[in-house]
Design a protein around this motif. Structure first.
Motif, PDB file in Angstrom:
ATOM      1  N   CYS A 358       0.691  -0.911   0.110  1.00  0.00           N
ATOM      2  CA  CYS A 358       0.230  -0.075   0.004  1.00  0.00           C
ATOM      3  C   CYS A 358       0.755   1.280  -0.178  1.00  0.00           C
ATOM      4  O   CYS A 358       0.570   2.018  -0.765  1.00  0.00           O
ATOM      5  CB  CYS A 358      -0.711   0.081   1.364  1.00  0.00           C
ATOM      6  N   SER A 361       2.556   1.324  -3.522  1.00  0.00           N
ATOM      7  CA  SER A 361       2.071   2.171  -4.898  1.00  0.00           C
ATOM      8  C   SER A 361       1.408   3.295  -4.506  1.00  0.00           C
ATOM      9  O   SER A 361       0.637   3.714  -5.439  1.00  0.00           O
ATOM     10  CB  SER A 361       1.430   0.556  -4.868  1.00  0.00           C
ATOM     11  N   GLY A 362       0.735   3.351  -3.125  1.00  0.00           N
ATOM     12  CA  GLY A 362       0.158   4.069  -3.187  1.00  0.00           C
ATOM     13  C   GLY A 362      -1.650   3.942  -3.292  1.00  0.00           C
ATOM     14  O   GLY A 362      -1.899   4.816  -3.882  1.00  0.00           O
ATOM     15  N   GLU A 363      -2.072   2.847  -3.224  1.00  0.00           N
ATOM     16  CA  GLU A 363      -3.165   2.703  -3.751  1.00  0.00           C
ATOM     17  C   GLU A 363      -4.197   1.520  -2.864  1.00  0.00           C
ATOM     18  O   GLU A 363      -2.923   0.877  -2.023  1.00  0.00           O
ATOM     19  CB  GLU A 363      -3.079   1.811  -4.921  1.00  0.00           C
ATOM     20  N   PRO A 364      -4.978   1.957  -2.481  1.00  0.00           N
ATOM     21  CA  PRO A 364      -5.943   0.349  -1.419  1.00  0.00           C
ATOM     22  C   PRO A 364      -5.650  -1.161  -2.076  1.00  0.00           C
ATOM     23  O   PRO A 364      -5.021  -1.150  -2.660  1.00  0.00           O
ATOM     24  CB  PRO A 364      -6.787   1.219  -1.528  1.00  0.00           C
ATOM     25  N   VAL A 399      -5.234   1.827   3.358  1.00  0.00           N
ATOM     26  CA  VAL A 399      -5.199   2.696   2.490  1.00  0.00           C
ATOM     27  C   VAL A 399      -4.521   3.607   3.115  1.00  0.00           C
ATOM     28  O   VAL A 399      -4.145   3.879   3.961  1.00  0.00           O
ATOM     29  CB  VAL A 399      -7.168   3.300   2.660  1.00  0.00           C
ATOM     30  N   LYS A 402      -2.406   9.954   1.596  1.00  0.00           N
ATOM     31  CA  LYS A 402      -1.214  11.221   1.333  1.00  0.00           C
ATOM     32  C   LYS A 402      -1.800  12.331   0.384  1.00  0.00           C
ATOM     33  O   LYS A 402      -3.141  12.802   0.156  1.00  0.00           O
ATOM     34  CB  LYS A 402      -0.993  10.181  -0.371  1.00  0.00           C
ATOM     35  N   ASN A 405       0.382  13.185  -4.177  1.00  0.00           N
ATOM     36  CA  ASN A 405       1.629  12.245  -4.260  1.00  0.00           C
ATOM     37  C   ASN A 405       2.183  11.503  -3.938  1.00  0.00           C
ATOM     38  O   ASN A 405       3.493  11.197  -4.214  1.00  0.00           O
ATOM     39  CB  ASN A 405       1.679  11.925  -6.185  1.00  0.00           C
ATOM     40  N   ASP A 424     -15.469  -4.361  -3.681  1.00  0.00           N
ATOM     41  CA  ASP A 424     -14.620  -3.641  -4.225  1.00  0.00           C
ATOM     42  C   ASP A 424     -15.179  -1.745  -4.105  1.00  0.00           C
ATOM     43  O   ASP A 424     -14.739  -0.685  -3.994  1.00  0.00           O
ATOM     44  CB  ASP A 424     -15.476  -3.661  -5.356  1.00  0.00           C
ATOM     45  N   ARG A 427     -13.762  -0.719  -1.285  1.00  0.00           N
ATOM     46  CA  ARG A 427     -12.243   0.351  -1.464  1.00  0.00           C
ATOM     47  C   ARG A 427     -12.160   1.233  -1.981  1.00  0.00           C
ATOM     48  O   ARG A 427     -11.528   2.275  -1.160  1.00  0.00           O
ATOM     49  CB  ARG A 427     -11.655  -0.483  -2.676  1.00  0.00           C
ATOM     50  N   ALA A 431     -10.333   4.623   0.134  1.00  0.00           N
ATOM     51  CA  ALA A 431      -9.891   5.510  -0.688  1.00  0.00           C
ATOM     52  C   ALA A 431     -10.155   6.622  -1.282  1.00  0.00           C
ATOM     53  O   ALA A 431      -9.195   8.018  -1.179  1.00  0.00           O
ATOM     54  CB  ALA A 431      -9.291   4.700  -2.686  1.00  0.00           C
ATOM     55  N   GLU A 432     -11.420   7.272  -1.424  1.00  0.00           N
ATOM     56  CA  GLU A 432     -11.859   8.238  -1.190  1.00  0.00           C
ATOM     57  C   GLU A 432     -11.505   9.129   0.155  1.00  0.00           C
ATOM     58  O   GLU A 432     -11.103  10.560   0.220  1.00  0.00           O
ATOM     59  CB  GLU A 432     -13.284   8.542  -1.557  1.00  0.00           C
TER      60      GLU A 432
END
Length: 813
Positions: A358, A361-364, A399, A402, A405, A424, A427, A431-432
């Motif tokens: 996480c 990659s900076g993604e959930p 999550v 950030k 970026n 999903d 997810r 993320a939001e």
């Protein structure tokens, strides 16, 4: 509750209860339908897409539902009660109820017998009217088919506390408002209960509360429809079109409700986490916002540099990056997580963990269920602590937090086994949520960082004043302002002067921010430089004003400059637009504001400054401060000055205690916004027995006499341990004076005041300098010897020559 028939016999079973299917319609201020429930479609025959956004008068089977309009679908011959429009006309603040038996126009279906309750709504939303409606024909025995009345059934209202089961409507009504947000539906339900609970009145005597009859649960109903559709397909029959339409509508309602609920959740979280720029409070708000509504456990980790308010290297985090656990919020029993994952611990995360994935990659990262194998891998990071019972078989969502970026941290979200796993849609929601929380955290981080920079700048510019100077004790206080960007231009200082004197200064650059602080630093440096030249107070302020003009920054500053001579026992003061100092007399204990020529602030230009001398006695205290201590917006400054004078006179055990007493007395008034600089000096004086003063002539033979005078005085003071060092240094200074002095007069003085101060005066204004003496040079080593053995030394020039001085530290007993 059973209702009675006219002859007293029992009624039919299905007419006993007021549990009936309800149609729910919400109408906005323009008279358009904004919500049309499934029950409304079943009762009135219009699909949702044909109702929402259309005039209510064209859809509701009640004449004049809202603003007058075409009601061409139904012809009313109601003789049982008022219609909705006439009941609400001119009475929009009160609820209304009625019963309408309606004959539809040609081709519009069978006759309807409608019971209705109407609630006017008030609030910030567009909703203005809530209508509950039911089919009276569903109540057995209501009327016969010939229209002969068997008994009277009428809708009405009652206090919801009158019925033990009345809370059912409050609990179930939001379920038939799927397109409403949580806040909107709660508002509507509270208004319904306040205006009156809907009831059915039988024979105008018995009252039965109305509660929605849901029949078969929606999920079971959908399953039954699907089963019938499958049976029809197996038998070769055409599928039920109505059932298919209901399935589609239910799915659409559920999906729409889920999306609305998530949007409402994100909006509520955003409102909650943006209330503070304090980093720790923001973290707590983020954690509490998601538990238990979105997750059951929330652990927040941030980079250590973020917590410390520092910068950190650019680039993607790696396995050496330390992550600080800043919050753990959960719904488990208290203390279950505290010992295993305590807040405040720092640790790295290996590459094989979902946490590392996480943050790089900076993604959930979504883990539907934590397996035994994954649980063992995660637990391997926690030495001597078994975390597996807390995480295994739970659903996990990681999550990133950030901004711009850059990953500042991440949140670990866990759900109990009994709760649906993260999907999903969760997810996307997570993320939001993380994006909004990351932005708020970054703002708090930047504020903390800037505040740290401002504090560092302020601390670097404020001097660290010695608590003891020649003949006086000093205590200081600095209080930053309460506004954002609190760094300001207030300062204080003390400068050691020849003759055992001390310069005391307090100043205030008008304004706040880094520019004011920078200007303050320039003025403070200038004051120190000019004070070392032993300029008179008025001349020093004159030069400082000229400097401010040359800087051209268009800043104004106030300054109070005082020179204390402990041997002569006086103060020499000059003021440039500053508030006057307070002098507390030791003998009487009384305090007073010194009456000084005010003068204009530094930076005005072209204004003369005056100085005055004030006699003081040993033990008197001088108090100098900036106006931030005594000035409160909306209050006359005289009130603050009076409080300052009164509080300064209070006896205290120490100088620090006296400063604290003054701060408490002035701060209790409230309303302080400006920063505060406070300097207090106790003027102890120097007794004549502690001063030795001699006149020497410009002759080499006087060097030996000077050594003998110093040796004899130190022995009288019981400081024989300093004889050798003092005689060596005095010999160097007197030799230089004899060699370079232009006049015939040389002065030698010893002062005992904590340290031993030695001063040599001559009539040559040229200041001595350190020289680089080679092995064969005969001269140039005198000041190097002084530098090596003296605790401190310095020089100053005046109108009559110069003074070279040094200090020695007496040995501790």
């Amino acid at each position: 509750m059973e209702r009675g028939t006219p002859d007293g016999g029992p009624a039919a079973r299905d007419a006993v209860s007021g549990r009936i299917p309800l149609a729910v319609v919400v109408i906005d201020g323009a008279g358009l339908v904004s919500h049309w429930s499934v029950g409304a479609r079943r009762l009135f025959g219009y699909a949702k897409e044909d109702a929402v956004g259309h005039p209510a008068g064209d859809l509701l089977p009640v004449s004049g539902a809202l603003p007058p309009g075409a009601d061409e679908h139904y012809a009313v011959y109601d003789d049982l009660g008022p219609d909705l429009g006439s009941s609400l006309d001119g009475h929009t603040s009160y609820p209304a109820a009625g019963r309408a038996r309606l004959t539809p126009s040609a081709g519009r279906g069978e006759r309807l017998d409608v019971l209705w309750w109407a609630y006017p709504l008030v609030g910030p939303g567009p909703e203005r009217l809530l209508v509950l409606a039911a089919d009276a024909a569903r109540l057995a025995g209501a009327d016969d088919h010939d229209g002969a009345r068997v008994e009277r059934i009428a809708p009405g209202f009652a206090l919801h506390t009158d019925f033990p089961g009345a809370d059912d409507l409050a609990r179930r009504l939001p379920e038939i408002l799927p397109s409403m947000s949580v806040a909107e539906s709660a508002r509507i339900v509270s208004q319904v209960l306040e205006l009156g609970y809907p009831v059915l009145e039988f024979s105008q005597h018995d009252r039965v509360p109305v509660t929605p009859d849901w029949g078969v649960p929606r999920r079971a109903e959908r399953q039954a429809r699907r089963r019938r559709a499958a049976e029809a397909a197996a038998a070769g029959r055409a599928p039920d079109a109505e059932a298919a339409a209901e399935d589609a509508e239910d799915a659409e309602d559920l999906e729409y409700a889920a999306v609305r609920e998530r949007l409402e959740f994100l909006n509520e979280v955003s409102a909650r986490i943006g209330s503070s720029l304090d980093l720790s409070r923001t973290i707590q708000e983020v954690s509490k916002a998601v538990v238990p509504r979105f997750t059951d456990v929330a652990g927040t980790y941030l980079r250590e540099q973020v917590v410390a308010g520092e910068g950190f290297p650019e680039g993607v985090p790696d396995e050496t990056t330390l992550w600080h656990r800043v919050a753990v919020e959960h719904t488990d029993e208290p203390g279950r997580w505290d010992d295993v994952v305590p807040v405040g611990e720092s640790m790295p995360f290996p590459a094989h963990t979902p946490f590392f994935q996480c943050m790089t990659s900076g993604e959930p990262v979504l883990v539907p269920r934590i397996t035994e194998e994954m649980g063992n891998a995660i637990a391997s990071q926690f030495e001597k602590r078994d975390i597996r019972p807390l995480i295994n078989h739970r659903s996990m969502l990681v999550v990133p937090l950030k901004a711009r970026n850059v990953v500042l941290g991440f949140m670990i979200l866990l759900r109990h086994r009994e709760r649906p796993v993260f999907n999903d849609m969760d997810r996307v929601t997570g993320a939001e949520l993380a994006a909004r929380a990351g932005l708020v955290l970054d703002n708090a981080r930047m504020y903390t960082y800037q505040e740290s920079v401002a504090d560092t700048l302020q601390d670097s510019m404020l001097p660290h004043i010695e608590s003891q100077m020649s003949g006086c004790d000093i205590a200081t206080r600095y209080l930053p302002g309460t506004l954002l960007g609190r760094v300001g231009g207030d300062w204080f200082d003390s400068v050691k002067l020849p003759g055992a004197r001390t310069a005391l200064v307090v100043g205030d650059v008008m304004g706040h921010g880094l520019n004011s602080a920078a200007m303050m630093g320039q003025l403070r440096t200038a004051v120190q430089t000019m004070a070392a030249l032993d300029l008179p107070p008025a001349q020093l302020l004159r030069n400082l004003d000229d400097l401010a003009q040359r800087l051209g920054e268009h800043y104004l500053a106030t300054c109070l400059y005082a020179v204390y001579d402990p041997i002569a026992g006086d103060l020499h003061l000059a003021n440039a637009g500053h508030i006057p100092p307070v002098l507390v007399r030791a003998r009487s204990g009384r305090s007073e504001l010194l009456d000084l020529p005010t003068g204009a602030p530094i930076g005005v230009g072209g204004v003369p400054f005056e100085s005055v001398r004030v006699r003081v006695a040993p033990g008197d205290r001088l108090l100098m401060c900036t106006d931030g201590l005594v000035e409160v917006r909306g209050e006359d400054i005289g009130v603050g000055l009076a409080t300052l004078v009164e509080s300064a006179a209070h006896p205290a055990a120490s100088m620090d205690a006296a400063c604290d007493t003054i701060i408490r007395a002035l701060n209790t008034r409230g309303g302080r916004k400006d920063d505060v600089a406070l300097l207090m000096a106790r003027l102890n004086g120097v007794a004549s027995d502690d001063v030795g003063h001699w006149r020497l002539v410009s002759d080499p033979s006087e060097v030996g006499r000077a050594r003998e005078l110093v040796r004899r005085q130190l022995r009288d003071w019981g400081l024989g341990a300093l004889e050798d060092t003092a005689c060596l240094l005095v010999s160097e200074l007197v030799t230089n004076a004899v060699r370079h002095a232009r006049g015939s007069r040389i002065g030698l003085r010893l002062v005992r005041s904590g340290r031993v101060l030695c001063e040599v005066e001559d009539q040559d204004p040229s200041l001595p300098t350190l020289l680089s003496a080679g092995p064969g040079d005969e001269f140039g080593r005198g000041l190097r010897v002084v530098t090596r053995f003296a605790k401190e030394w310095g020089t100053s020039s005046g109108s009559s020559g110069k003074t070279v001085w040094f200090e020695l530290e007496p040995p501790r007993r």
